[in-house]
Scaffold this motif. Structure first.
Motif, PDB file in Angstrom:
ATOM      1  N   ALA A  50       0.814  -1.312  -0.134  1.00 18.00           N
ATOM      2  CA  ALA A  50      -0.071  -0.054   0.081  1.00 18.00           C
ATOM      3  C   ALA A  50       0.884   1.328  -0.010  1.00 18.00           C
ATOM      4  CB  ALA A  50      -0.998  -0.060   1.228  1.00 18.00           C
ATOM      5  N   CYS A  51       2.077   1.271   0.500  1.00 18.94           N
ATOM      6  CA  CYS A  51       2.937   2.588   0.781  1.00 18.94           C
ATOM      7  C   CYS A  51       3.369   2.826  -0.585  1.00 18.94           C
ATOM      8  CB  CYS A  51       4.210   2.101   1.668  1.00 18.94           C
ATOM      9  SG  CYS A  51       5.428   3.140   1.816  1.00 18.94           S
ATOM     10  N   ILE A  52       3.616   1.914  -1.617  1.00 13.98           N
ATOM     11  CA  ILE A  52       4.112   2.228  -3.126  1.00 13.98           C
ATOM     12  C   ILE A  52       2.887   3.231  -3.751  1.00 13.98           C
ATOM     13  CG2 ILE A  52       4.326   1.327  -5.375  1.00 13.98           C
ATOM     14  CD1 ILE A  52       5.380  -1.365  -3.862  1.00 13.98           C
ATOM     15  N   PHE A  53       1.610   2.789  -3.295  1.00 18.89           N
ATOM     16  CA  PHE A  53       0.483   3.871  -3.753  1.00 18.89           C
ATOM     17  C   PHE A  53       0.602   5.257  -3.380  1.00 18.89           C
ATOM     18  CE2 PHE A  53      -0.845  -0.590  -4.744  1.00 18.89           C
ATOM     19  CZ  PHE A  53      -0.878  -0.473  -6.193  1.00 18.89           C
ATOM     20  N   PHE A  54       1.024   5.588  -2.324  1.00 20.26           N
ATOM     21  CA  PHE A  54       1.022   6.704  -1.556  1.00 20.26           C
ATOM     22  C   PHE A  54       2.378   7.714  -1.625  1.00 20.26           C
ATOM     23  CE2 PHE A  54      -2.175   4.321   0.279  1.00 20.26           C
ATOM     24  CZ  PHE A  54      -3.390   5.162   0.052  1.00 20.26           C
ATOM     25  N   MET A  55       3.446   6.865  -1.691  1.00 20.89           N
ATOM     26  CA  MET A  55       4.843   7.493  -1.856  1.00 20.89           C
ATOM     27  C   MET A  55       5.658   6.485  -2.819  1.00 20.89           C
ATOM     28  SD  MET A  55       7.474   7.916   1.369  1.00 20.89           S
ATOM     29  CE  MET A  55       7.048   6.371   2.086  1.00 20.89           C
ATOM     30  N   PRO A  56       6.007   7.170  -3.765  1.00 21.19           N
ATOM     31  CA  PRO A  56       6.895   6.405  -4.783  1.00 21.19           C
ATOM     32  C   PRO A  56       8.345   5.910  -4.228  1.00 21.19           C
ATOM     33  CG  PRO A  56       6.228   8.593  -5.618  1.00 21.19           C
ATOM     34  CD  PRO A  56       5.840   8.688  -4.161  1.00 21.19           C
ATOM     35  N   ILE A  57       8.506   4.738  -4.414  1.00 23.18           N
ATOM     36  CA  ILE A  57       9.932   4.156  -3.613  1.00 23.18           C
ATOM     37  C   ILE A  57      10.304   3.244  -4.660  1.00 23.18           C
ATOM     38  CG2 ILE A  57      10.495   2.360  -1.876  1.00 23.18           C
ATOM     39  CD1 ILE A  57       7.796   2.940  -0.290  1.00 23.18           C
ATOM     40  N   HIS A  58      11.812   3.401  -4.674  1.00 22.56           N
ATOM     41  CA  HIS A  58      12.493   2.844  -5.533  1.00 22.56           C
ATOM     42  C   HIS A  58      12.565   1.379  -5.275  1.00 22.56           C
ATOM     43  CE1 HIS A  58      16.351   1.305  -7.615  1.00 22.56           C
ATOM     44  NE2 HIS A  58      16.235   2.682  -8.488  1.00 22.56           N
ATOM     45  N   PHE A  59      12.735   0.577  -6.463  1.00 26.01           N
ATOM     46  CA  PHE A  59      12.629  -0.911  -6.472  1.00 26.01           C
ATOM     47  C   PHE A  59      13.448  -1.474  -5.236  1.00 26.01           C
ATOM     48  CE2 PHE A  59      14.743  -4.816  -7.385  1.00 26.01           C
ATOM     49  CZ  PHE A  59      13.675  -5.821  -7.364  1.00 26.01           C
ATOM     50  N   TRP A  60      15.023  -1.046  -5.407  1.00 27.69           N
ATOM     51  CA  TRP A  60      15.926  -1.477  -4.337  1.00 27.69           C
ATOM     52  C   TRP A  60      15.676  -1.002  -2.936  1.00 27.69           C
ATOM     53  CZ3 TRP A  60      18.041  -5.577  -5.557  1.00 27.69           C
ATOM     54  CH2 TRP A  60      18.424  -5.999  -7.160  1.00 27.69           C
ATOM     55  N   THR A  61      15.061   0.064  -2.697  1.00 30.89           N
ATOM     56  CA  THR A  61      14.724   0.686  -1.329  1.00 30.89           C
ATOM     57  C   THR A  61      13.576  -0.111  -0.817  1.00 30.89           C
ATOM     58  OG1 THR A  61      14.996   2.844  -2.056  1.00 30.89           O
ATOM     59  CG2 THR A  61      13.797   2.689   0.014  1.00 30.89           C
ATOM     60  N   MET A  62      12.428  -0.732  -1.761  1.00 34.17           N
ATOM     61  CA  MET A  62      11.476  -1.543  -1.133  1.00 34.17           C
ATOM     62  C   MET A  62      11.973  -2.796  -1.111  1.00 34.17           C
ATOM     63  SD  MET A  62       8.370  -2.458  -0.669  1.00 34.17           S
ATOM     64  CE  MET A  62       7.194  -1.373  -1.160  1.00 34.17           C
ATOM     65  N   PHE A  63      12.923  -3.268  -1.919  1.00 37.54           N
ATOM     66  CA  PHE A  63      13.638  -4.720  -1.603  1.00 37.54           C
ATOM     67  C   PHE A  63      14.399  -4.648  -0.171  1.00 37.54           C
ATOM     68  CE2 PHE A  63      17.355  -7.450  -1.932  1.00 37.54           C
ATOM     69  CZ  PHE A  63      16.963  -8.727  -2.345  1.00 37.54           C
ATOM     70  N   ALA A  64      14.932  -3.538   0.141  1.00 31.99           N
ATOM     71  CA  ALA A  64      15.920  -3.353   1.173  1.00 31.99           C
ATOM     72  C   ALA A  64      14.741  -3.651   2.661  1.00 31.99           C
ATOM     73  CB  ALA A  64      16.711  -2.301   1.415  1.00 31.99           C
ATOM     74  N   MET A  65      13.835  -2.875   2.301  1.00 29.70           N
ATOM     75  CA  MET A  65      12.637  -2.676   3.511  1.00 29.70           C
ATOM     76  C   MET A  65      12.318  -4.190   3.786  1.00 29.70           C
ATOM     77  SD  MET A  65      10.636   0.717   2.731  1.00 29.70           S
ATOM     78  CE  MET A  65       9.220  -0.063   2.980  1.00 29.70           C
ATOM     79  N   LEU A  66      12.058  -4.876   2.610  1.00 35.05           N
ATOM     80  CA  LEU A  66      11.291  -6.114   2.940  1.00 35.05           C
ATOM     81  C   LEU A  66      12.396  -7.329   3.497  1.00 35.05           C
ATOM     82  CD1 LEU A  66       9.062  -6.548  -0.456  1.00 35.05           C
ATOM     83  CD2 LEU A  66       8.333  -6.309   1.907  1.00 35.05           C
ATOM     84  N   PHE A  67      13.880  -6.896   2.849  1.00 30.02           N
ATOM     85  CA  PHE A  67      14.797  -7.792   3.435  1.00 30.02           C
ATOM     86  C   PHE A  67      15.294  -7.636   4.805  1.00 30.02           C
ATOM     87  CE2 PHE A  67      19.361  -8.682   4.144  1.00 30.02           C
ATOM     88  CZ  PHE A  67      19.293 -10.168   3.959  1.00 30.02           C
ATOM     89  N   ALA A  68      14.981  -6.118   5.313  1.00 29.88           N
ATOM     90  CA  ALA A  68      15.405  -5.828   6.618  1.00 29.88           C
ATOM     91  C   ALA A  68      14.106  -6.416   7.510  1.00 29.88           C
ATOM     92  CB  ALA A  68      15.398  -4.567   6.864  1.00 29.88           C
ATOM     93  N   THR A  69      12.857  -6.497   6.945  1.00 23.17           N
ATOM     94  CA  THR A  69      11.832  -7.112   7.910  1.00 23.17           C
ATOM     95  C   THR A  69      11.903  -8.676   8.058  1.00 23.17           C
ATOM     96  OG1 THR A  69      10.374  -5.269   6.923  1.00 23.17           O
ATOM     97  CG2 THR A  69       9.275  -7.337   7.821  1.00 23.17           C
ATOM     98  N   ALA A  70      12.310  -9.158   6.855  1.00 23.68           N
ATOM     99  CA  ALA A  70      12.754 -10.695   7.316  1.00 23.68           C
ATOM    100  C   ALA A  70      13.972 -10.920   8.289  1.00 23.68           C
ATOM    101  CB  ALA A  70      13.057 -11.498   5.647  1.00 23.68           C
TER     102      ALA A  70
END
Length: 182
Positions: A50-70
């Motif tokens: 949902a965050c992607i639809f409200f705030m543009p995020i670079h692919f690698w930033t999103m990847f880093a967030m998901l990796f940190a969450t894991a």
């Protein structure tokens, strides 16, 4: 809020049940953080999407967030209590698995504090030897020997270490005598 909904909304509870099969400290491991129903995983990842639809995020930033969450998910399920205030560490999350209605937060304790669902770990939660003594599994004398590094747990029993010392279970702080091996 998604995690809380998976606990409180009746038709969503069944999704999260697979994850809470690991309900005791002895059952917790980093792999417990990965044990969930696929729809549970999708629900808990939905805020990131949902965050992607409200705030543009670079692919690698999103990847880093998901990796940190894991990584964080593995860390809070390892049942090795660390005091990281105000972070929601393994001590808090282990209580969440044991008691189910406390410590819903993922990273911080703030929202649990605000909504009255924060249950901080006690000294016994952070010290396995003290916890065993409170349950009557070991004596006070054994607890002292474990803390001093003069005994170890083998096969579920406290055994003295003859002629050598283990690393003490609980550090006494600065100036503590270093452990010896022999």
């Amino acid at each position: 809020w998604v995690h809380r909904a998976l606990h409180d909304v009746p038709f969503l509870r069944w999704l999260h049940h697979d994850h809470h099969v690991y309900h005791a400290r002895e059952m917790m491991s980093p792999f417990a953080g990965l044990a969930f129903h696929p729809l549970d995983g999708i629900a808990q990842a939905s805020p990131y999407v949902a965050c992607i639809f409200f705030m543009p995020i670079h692919f690698w930033t999103m990847f880093a967030m998901l990796f940190a969450t894991a990584l964080w998910t593995a860390t809070i399920h390892d049942a090795v209590p660390k005091q990281l205030e105000p972070m929601m560490g393994a001590g808090y999350h282990t209580i969440h698995h044991e008691q189910f209605n406390y410590n819903y937060g993922q990273y911080l304790t703030l929202m649990d504090w605000i909504f009255g669902t924060l249950l901080p770990p006690t000294e016994a939660d952070c010290d396995p030897a003290l916890r065993a003594q409170e349950k009557g599994q070991i004596s006070g004398e054994d607890l002292l020997r474990l803390r001093e590094g003069k005994a170890a747990v083998k096969g579920g029993k406290v055994v003295p270490l003859e002629g050598r010392r283990a690393v003490p279970m609980v550090s006494a702080g600065a100036g503590q005598e270093e452990s010896k091996s022999g």
